[in-house]
Design a protein around this motif. Structure first.
Motif, PDB file in Angstrom:
ATOM      1  N   ALA A  54       0.858  -1.180   0.000  1.00  0.00           N
ATOM      2  CA  ALA A  54       0.000   0.000   0.000  1.00  0.00           C
ATOM      3  C   ALA A  54       0.893   1.229   0.000  1.00  0.00           C
ATOM      4  N   ARG A  55       0.406   2.275  -0.625  1.00  0.00           N
ATOM      5  CA  ARG A  55       1.193   3.497  -0.735  1.00  0.00           C
ATOM      6  C   ARG A  55       0.615   4.597   0.141  1.00  0.00           C
ATOM      7  N   LEU A  56       1.505   5.323   0.800  1.00  0.00           N
ATOM      8  CA  LEU A  56       1.139   6.552   1.492  1.00  0.00           C
ATOM      9  C   LEU A  56       1.703   7.690   0.655  1.00  0.00           C
ATOM     10  N   VAL A  57       0.826   8.539   0.124  1.00  0.00           N
ATOM     11  CA  VAL A  57       1.212   9.555  -0.845  1.00  0.00           C
ATOM     12  C   VAL A  57       0.932  10.945  -0.277  1.00  0.00           C
ATOM     13  N   GLU A  58       1.891  11.856  -0.445  1.00  0.00           N
ATOM     14  CA  GLU A  58       1.629  13.256  -0.133  1.00  0.00           C
ATOM     15  C   GLU A  58       1.895  14.091  -1.378  1.00  0.00           C
ATOM     16  N   MET A  67       4.970  14.856   6.527  1.00  0.00           N
ATOM     17  CA  MET A  67       5.165  13.427   6.333  1.00  0.00           C
ATOM     18  C   MET A  67       6.115  12.847   7.376  1.00  0.00           C
ATOM     19  N   ALA A  68       7.129  13.597   7.770  1.00  0.00           N
ATOM     20  CA  ALA A  68       8.037  13.117   8.817  1.00  0.00           C
ATOM     21  C   ALA A  68       7.281  12.917  10.129  1.00  0.00           C
ATOM     22  N   PHE A  83       3.477   0.934   4.887  1.00  0.00           N
ATOM     23  CA  PHE A  83       3.402   1.672   3.642  1.00  0.00           C
ATOM     24  C   PHE A  83       4.743   1.769   2.929  1.00  0.00           C
ATOM     25  N   THR A  84       4.644   1.916   1.600  1.00  0.00           N
ATOM     26  CA  THR A  84       5.748   2.502   0.862  1.00  0.00           C
ATOM     27  C   THR A  84       5.386   3.969   0.665  1.00  0.00           C
ATOM     28  N   LEU A  85       6.375   4.822   0.780  1.00  0.00           N
ATOM     29  CA  LEU A  85       6.152   6.263   0.785  1.00  0.00           C
ATOM     30  C   LEU A  85       6.348   6.832  -0.612  1.00  0.00           C
ATOM     31  N   ALA A  86       5.439   7.721  -1.018  1.00  0.00           N
ATOM     32  CA  ALA A  86       5.564   8.379  -2.317  1.00  0.00           C
ATOM     33  C   ALA A  86       5.232   9.852  -2.160  1.00  0.00           C
ATOM     34  N   MET A  87       6.023  10.707  -2.818  1.00  0.00           N
ATOM     35  CA  MET A  87       5.811  12.150  -2.775  1.00  0.00           C
ATOM     36  C   MET A  87       5.614  12.655  -4.196  1.00  0.00           C
ATOM     37  N   ASN A 126      -2.083  18.986   2.007  1.00  0.00           N
ATOM     38  CA  ASN A 126      -2.404  20.139   2.847  1.00  0.00           C
ATOM     39  C   ASN A 126      -1.962  21.416   2.134  1.00  0.00           C
ATOM     40  N   GLU A 127      -2.892  22.340   1.971  1.00  0.00           N
ATOM     41  CA  GLU A 127      -2.630  23.606   1.289  1.00  0.00           C
ATOM     42  C   GLU A 127      -1.969  23.391  -0.087  1.00  0.00           C
TER      43      GLU A 127
END
Length: 325
Positions: A54-58, A67-68, A83-87, A126-127
């Motif tokens: 599953a991905r956590l995306v920002e 995210m930190a 999660f695997t992290l994606a930006m 966010n914003e």
């Protein structure tokens, strides 16, 4: 607006993004913001059946602060491997900062917002919606004309009106003489609809805006913490508009997405435990009690960011309502 913000050589976000100087965002005000969103994401992933991978995306993650904080809370809750992290970041300046801030989590950097892949995901922004370029329309009699930018007699940038009337269907239901309209909201909903067709997921957006009727003239520019003329310093100031949450909700509903909210930021954060987390931080850091309290209060107080900022969640159609709504 798009050129001023994102031109690769002269655009604001490409060359001089000013978090902490021109503006400040909730994650920079209090760590509680990101920590609560991290726990929200972990809970919603579990409610989806804890799919793996599953991905956590920002999207538009700034310095990587939110995210930190999210990942610290997720790890503390025992979900560090979830999660695997994606930006997804349009600013190369911010992308470099995110690389450093999130090095321990080895994030992927998506080439575009439409590259979410086919794995289940939780997306947060966010914003970010407020800096999506807007079109403006001004009523003249019974017709609408698009406001445009050109040169005045002195050769300076100036606002004017397009000579031809705008098609009636190009202006959302307007309660003002002048309205802002963000075409990218249509694109956003299309991207999420396609992504949810491949995998379950949620997308949480937090921003300032309106919930009834299209926003009026809300185009603003900020430089060194003060509001300036949007045409005065192109590429050197941040440009922003209020988000039309009512329109986003209508578009998402018409596309078959599950829509939760919008709700005010203050009640949303309080429902996730902002008060309890603030008290825990104060007990652990009594010498910083005043600053901790001031930061959280700013996020939830209706007179500050608590009511001005809204939260909306767009989900795959077969998912239940998320917490906080």
């Amino acid at each position: 607006m798009n050129a001023c913000l994102h031109d690769p050589r002269h655009g604001y976000y490409a060359t001089r993004p000013g978090i902490g100087r021109d503006f400040i965002t909730a994650p920079e005000i209090s760590q509680v913001f990101g920590e609560l969103l991290g726990l929200w994401a972990l809970y919603e992933w579990q409610a989806m059946g804890s799919p793996a991978p599953a991905r956590l995306v920002e999207v538009g993650g700034g310095r990587g602060t939110m995210m930190a904080d999210m990942m610290r809370a997720i790890r503390a809750a025992g979900g560090g491997e979830a999660f695997t992290l994606a930006m997804n970041e349009a600013s190369p300046v911010h992308a470099a900062r995110q690389t450093n801030a999130l090095a321990a989590f080895h994030p992927d950097f998506l080439g575009g917002f439409d590259t979410l892949g086919d794995a289940p995901f939780i997306l947060l922004a966010n914003e970010w919606l407020d800096c999506l370029p807007a079109r403006q329309f001004l009523a003249k009699g019974e017709r609408w004309h698009e406001q445009v930018v050109g040169l005045d007699e002195a050769g300076e940038l100036a606002f004017g009106l397009a000579a031809d009337a705008a098609p009636a269907d190009s202006v959302p239901g307007a309660a003002h003489v002048q309205v802002d309209m963000q075409p990218a909201l249509d694109t956003l909903v299309d991207v999420l609809r396609e992504a949810f067709a491949s995998a379950p997921g949620r997308a949480l957006f937090i921003d300032y805006g309106t919930v009834q009727g299209a926003p009026g003239d809300t185009l603003r520019a900020f430089k060194d913490g003060r509001q300036v003329d949007p045409l005065a310093m192109p590429g050197e100031s941040d440009l922003t508009v209020d988000v039309d949450f009512a329109r986003l909700s209508r578009l998402a509903g018409a596309a078959g997405l599950h829509v939760s909210g919008p709700v005010a930021q203050g009640p949303f954060l309080l429902s996730l435990g902002a008060e309890a987390r603030m008290q825990a931080l104060i007990r652990a850091n009594p010498d910083k009690a005043e600053a901790i309290h001031a930061g959280v209060s700013r996020l939830v107080d209706p007179a500050e960011m608590g009511s001005r900022f809204k939260v909306i969640c767009l989900s795959a159609p077969d998912l239940p309502a998320p917490v906080g709504f």
